[in-house]
Design an enzyme around this catalytic site. Structure first.
Site, PDB file in Angstrom:
ATOM      1  N   HIS A 100       0.842  -1.203   0.000  1.00 21.52           N
ATOM      2  CA  HIS A 100       0.000   0.000   0.000  1.00 21.52           C
ATOM      3  C   HIS A 100       0.877   1.254   0.000  1.00 21.52           C
ATOM      4  CE1 HIS A 100      -3.398   2.634   1.106  1.00 21.52           C
ATOM      5  NE2 HIS A 100      -2.487   3.256   1.869  1.00 21.52           N
ATOM      6  N   GLU A 101       1.908   1.260   0.821  1.00 22.08           N
ATOM      7  CA  GLU A 101       2.805   2.418   0.862  1.00 22.08           C
ATOM      8  C   GLU A 101       3.605   2.546  -0.427  1.00 22.08           C
ATOM      9  OE1 GLU A 101       2.249   4.511   3.053  1.00 22.08           O
ATOM     10  OE2 GLU A 101       1.035   3.211   4.319  1.00 22.08           O
ATOM     11  N   HIS A 104       1.678   4.559  -2.789  1.00 24.72           N
ATOM     12  CA  HIS A 104       1.843   6.013  -2.650  1.00 24.72           C
ATOM     13  C   HIS A 104       3.107   6.499  -3.344  1.00 24.72           C
ATOM     14  CE1 HIS A 104      -1.586   6.644  -0.153  1.00 24.72           C
ATOM     15  NE2 HIS A 104      -1.125   5.948   0.882  1.00 24.72           N
TER      16      HIS A 104
END
Length: 228
Positions: A100-101, A104
């Protein structure tokens, strides 16, 4: 004051209850899938390094950060930080949060518009969250200008939470796409979805809480009330 207390119940409590539910879901999902091996023969920080390098993001550093569920990507310093419970783990939960990071970081590299807008809004949103209520109180003494300023600043904080939704949902979708492209077996995808969907709910709860607080501030300021 009793009237304001009643309004507090109306505007604030629903968002607070949703936030409590969302946090419980996150902790439950993370706890459950922290015990389930992902099948990857490497810890989360090495997996992050591999995916970042594969996507030409070798300039993005991967660092540990203290705490639990404190994972984040900093677009200013180009650093992906993984919490103590994630950094050295290869569990389904750890790999899901890590990817998920990474999502980003990919957004930042591609110039994803909502991420850029969120970064621009950060200073004003922090200012609005801290100064809205004091300005409204000052407005009762020195005039409506300060009240309107306080409400306007907090509207930026609400806008920040609104813009956060597509940023977080998009990062989770990128994570799901990456992990389903051969890194994790299909049998692990259900766990990935539960971890990421639970995390997404916390941002919905944050928006609900922000809207509730805005309505509360507007009620205190007398917006919508008939004035003689």
């Amino acid at each position: 004051m009793m009237f304001y207390g009643f309004e507090y119940m109306i505007y604030i409590i629903p968002g607070l209850l949703l936030a409590m539910y969302a946090q419980a879901k996150v902790k439950s999902a993370f706890s459950t899938y922290s015990q389930e091996a992902s099948g990857l023969n490497k810890p989360a920080y090495l997996f992050a390094r591999e995916i970042l390098d594969k996507n030409h993001l070798s300039h993005v550093a991967v660092e540990p950060v203290r705490g639990s569920l404190t994972d984040h990507y900093d677009p200013r310093t180009k650093v992906l930080r993984l919490s103590e419970t994630v950094y050295n783990s290869s569990s389904v939960a750890a790999i899901s949060v890590t990817t998920h990071e990474i999502g980003h970081a990919l957004q930042d590299d591609l110039g994803y518009a909502p991420l850029r807008l969120r970064s621009i809004l950060v200073p004003a949103a922090n200012l609005g969250s801290n100064l809205a209520f004091p300005l409204i109180i000052v407005g009762f003494i020195f005039g409506e200008f300060f009240t309107k300023l306080g409400i306007s600043l907090f509207m930026v904080a609400v806008l920040f939470q609104l813009v956060t939704l597509p940023v977080e949902f998009n990062a989770s979708n990128r994570a799901k796409d990456i992990l389903s492209s051969g890194y994790l077996p299909q049998s692990k995808q259900g766990g990935v979805n539960k971890v990421l969907n639970a995390a997404a709910l916390t941002y919905v709860a944050s928006l609900a809480a922000a809207i509730g607080t805005l309505l509360r501030l507007m009620a205190i300021a007398g917006y919508g009330r008939r004035r003689d």
